[in-house]
Design a protein around this motif. Structure first.
Motif, PDB file in Angstrom:
ATOM      1  N   ARG A 173       0.574  -0.909  -0.266  1.00 53.51           N
ATOM      2  CA  ARG A 173      -0.503  -0.178  -0.295  1.00 53.51           C
ATOM      3  C   ARG A 173       0.750   1.457   0.199  1.00 53.51           C
ATOM      4  NH1 ARG A 173      -2.932  -0.906   4.655  1.00 53.51           N
ATOM      5  NH2 ARG A 173      -1.422  -2.112   5.926  1.00 53.51           N
ATOM      6  N   ASP A 174       0.195   2.066  -0.329  1.00 52.26           N
ATOM      7  CA  ASP A 174       1.548   3.659  -0.947  1.00 52.26           C
ATOM      8  C   ASP A 174       2.704   3.559  -1.514  1.00 52.26           C
ATOM      9  OD1 ASP A 174      -1.682   4.518  -0.231  1.00 52.26           O
ATOM     10  OD2 ASP A 174      -0.985   4.030   2.005  1.00 52.26           O
ATOM     11  N   ALA A 208      -3.077  -0.750  -2.970  1.00 46.12           N
ATOM     12  CA  ALA A 208      -3.928  -0.491  -2.750  1.00 46.12           C
ATOM     13  C   ALA A 208      -3.128   1.554  -2.353  1.00 46.12           C
ATOM     14  CB  ALA A 208      -4.922  -0.273  -2.005  1.00 46.12           C
ATOM     15  N   GLY A 209      -3.724   2.032  -3.074  1.00 47.39           N
ATOM     16  CA  GLY A 209      -2.626   3.526  -3.282  1.00 47.39           C
ATOM     17  C   GLY A 209      -1.183   3.718  -4.367  1.00 47.39           C
ATOM     18  N   ARG A 217       1.700   4.018  -6.315  1.00 46.64           N
ATOM     19  CA  ARG A 217       2.541   4.590  -8.023  1.00 46.64           C
ATOM     20  C   ARG A 217       2.930   4.023  -8.668  1.00 46.64           C
ATOM     21  NH1 ARG A 217       5.310   9.938  -5.448  1.00 46.64           N
ATOM     22  NH2 ARG A 217       5.241   8.344  -3.894  1.00 46.64           N
ATOM     23  N   ASP A 240      -6.829  -0.483  -5.777  1.00 44.83           N
ATOM     24  CA  ASP A 240      -7.989   0.266  -5.385  1.00 44.83           C
ATOM     25  C   ASP A 240      -6.854   2.117  -4.912  1.00 44.83           C
ATOM     26  OD1 ASP A 240     -10.111  -1.125  -4.853  1.00 44.83           O
ATOM     27  OD2 ASP A 240      -9.712  -1.459  -3.064  1.00 44.83           O
ATOM     28  N   GLN A 241      -7.445   2.761  -5.380  1.00 46.19           N
ATOM     29  CA  GLN A 241      -6.901   3.867  -6.017  1.00 46.19           C
ATOM     30  C   GLN A 241      -5.590   4.114  -6.198  1.00 46.19           C
ATOM     31  OE1 GLN A 241      -7.337   6.119  -2.235  1.00 46.19           O
ATOM     32  NE2 GLN A 241      -9.954   6.577  -2.420  1.00 46.19           N
ATOM     33  N   ASP A 254      -2.193   4.452  -8.833  1.00 41.22           N
ATOM     34  CA  ASP A 254      -2.426   5.202 -10.122  1.00 41.22           C
ATOM     35  C   ASP A 254      -1.021   4.615 -10.851  1.00 41.22           C
ATOM     36  OD1 ASP A 254      -1.677   7.130 -11.831  1.00 41.22           O
ATOM     37  OD2 ASP A 254      -0.151   8.769 -10.328  1.00 41.22           O
TER      38      ASP A 254
END
Length: 92
Positions: free
Chosen positions: A46-47, A66-67, A69, A86-87, A89
């Motif tokens: 994540r992220d 999720a999240g 890049r 999810d979300q 990029d």
């Protein structure tokens, strides 16, 4: 003998540093890392910054991206069964 050990350590250190930098983790900067064929089932990414990362043939079942890049990331032949984006990029 000492010179040979010194030269060997100089060759090994950069690879160890790269392995440490490319350790999968939540929120990590993993841009450009090569995870080809890696077993990343249930990985928490994540992220994470994964721009240009290579996941060719990697196992990403149930991985959480999720999240993340992912611009320019390569997932060719990867197993993405139930992976979460999810979300994330993925532009570009």
């Amino acid at each position: 003998m000492r010179l040979a050990l010194l030269l060997l350590s100089l060759l090994v250190l950069p690879f160890d540093a790269l392995a440490e930098r490319c350790r999968p983790a939540k929120g990590a900067d993993l841009a450009g890392c090569d995870f080809s064929g890696a077993k990343l089932e249930n990985a928490d990414l994540r992220d994470a910054r994964l721009e240009g990362a290579i996941f060719r043939g990697a196992n990403l079942k149930w991985a959480n991206l999720a999240g993340a890049r992912l611009k320019g990331a390569n997932f060719a032949d990867s197993d993405l069964f139930h992976a979460t984006f999810d979300q994330a990029d993925m532009t570009g």
